[in-house]
Design a protein around this motif. Sequence first.
Motif, PDB file in Angstrom:
ATOM      1  N   UNK A  51       0.841  -1.184   0.000  1.00 35.86           N
ATOM      2  CA  UNK A  51       0.000   0.000   0.000  1.00 35.86           C
ATOM      3  C   UNK A  51       0.879   1.238   0.000  1.00 35.86           C
ATOM      4  N   UNK A  52       0.610   2.131  -0.925  1.00 33.04           N
ATOM      5  CA  UNK A  52       1.330   3.396  -0.972  1.00 33.04           C
ATOM      6  C   UNK A  52       0.618   4.357  -0.025  1.00 33.04           C
ATOM      7  N   UNK A  53       1.370   4.813   0.950  1.00 34.70           N
ATOM      8  CA  UNK A  53       0.796   5.721   1.930  1.00 34.70           C
ATOM      9  C   UNK A  53       1.230   7.146   1.644  1.00 34.70           C
ATOM     10  N   UNK A  58       5.555  11.303   0.772  1.00 37.18           N
ATOM     11  CA  UNK A  58       6.291  12.468   1.305  1.00 37.18           C
ATOM     12  C   UNK A  58       7.794  12.165   1.373  1.00 37.18           C
ATOM     13  N   UNK A  59       8.130  10.972   1.859  1.00 32.37           N
ATOM     14  CA  UNK A  59       9.537  10.589   1.954  1.00 32.37           C
ATOM     15  C   UNK A  59      10.192  10.560   0.576  1.00 32.37           C
ATOM     16  N   UNK A  60       9.490  10.028  -0.412  1.00 34.08           N
ATOM     17  CA  UNK A  60      10.017  10.005  -1.773  1.00 34.08           C
ATOM     18  C   UNK A  60      10.205  11.426  -2.285  1.00 34.08           C
ATOM     19  N   UNK A  61       9.238  12.273  -2.059  1.00 29.87           N
ATOM     20  CA  UNK A  61       9.322  13.669  -2.492  1.00 29.87           C
ATOM     21  C   UNK A  61      10.507  14.372  -1.845  1.00 29.87           C
ATOM     22  N   UNK A  64      13.717  13.183  -3.414  1.00 29.27           N
ATOM     23  CA  UNK A  64      13.926  13.771  -4.732  1.00 29.27           C
ATOM     24  C   UNK A  64      14.342  15.236  -4.625  1.00 29.27           C
ATOM     25  N   UNK A  65      13.728  15.953  -3.688  1.00 34.19           N
ATOM     26  CA  UNK A  65      14.092  17.357  -3.494  1.00 34.19           C
ATOM     27  C   UNK A  65      15.528  17.498  -3.004  1.00 34.19           C
ATOM     28  N   UNK A  66      16.012  16.493  -2.258  1.00 36.64           N
ATOM     29  CA  UNK A  66      17.371  16.539  -1.732  1.00 36.64           C
ATOM     30  C   UNK A  66      18.413  16.349  -2.827  1.00 36.64           C
ATOM     31  N   UNK A  67      17.996  15.802  -3.943  1.00 36.30           N
ATOM     32  CA  UNK A  67      18.948  15.615  -5.059  1.00 36.30           C
ATOM     33  C   UNK A  67      19.245  16.951  -5.657  1.00 36.30           C
TER      34      UNK A  67
END
Length: 67
Positions: A51-53, A58-61, A64-67
Amino acid sequence: MSILELCVRPRSVAEISGQLGLPLVVVRVLLGDLLSHRFIVVRRPQQEHQTVTEELLREVLHGLEAL
């Protein structure tokens, strides 16, 4: 180690290629020959229903922003 020894347990073609130190395309041909002679069988990986929560998204976002 031989290609058949690596096929005793389920492995990806990429994993076998890396273990043998052979190009992926060569390993695919070798596995195709083994399959046609019925020395190995091919099974699809089992799908796990996850299940995608909102928290995961948020963690993925943030990652990605940290890159």
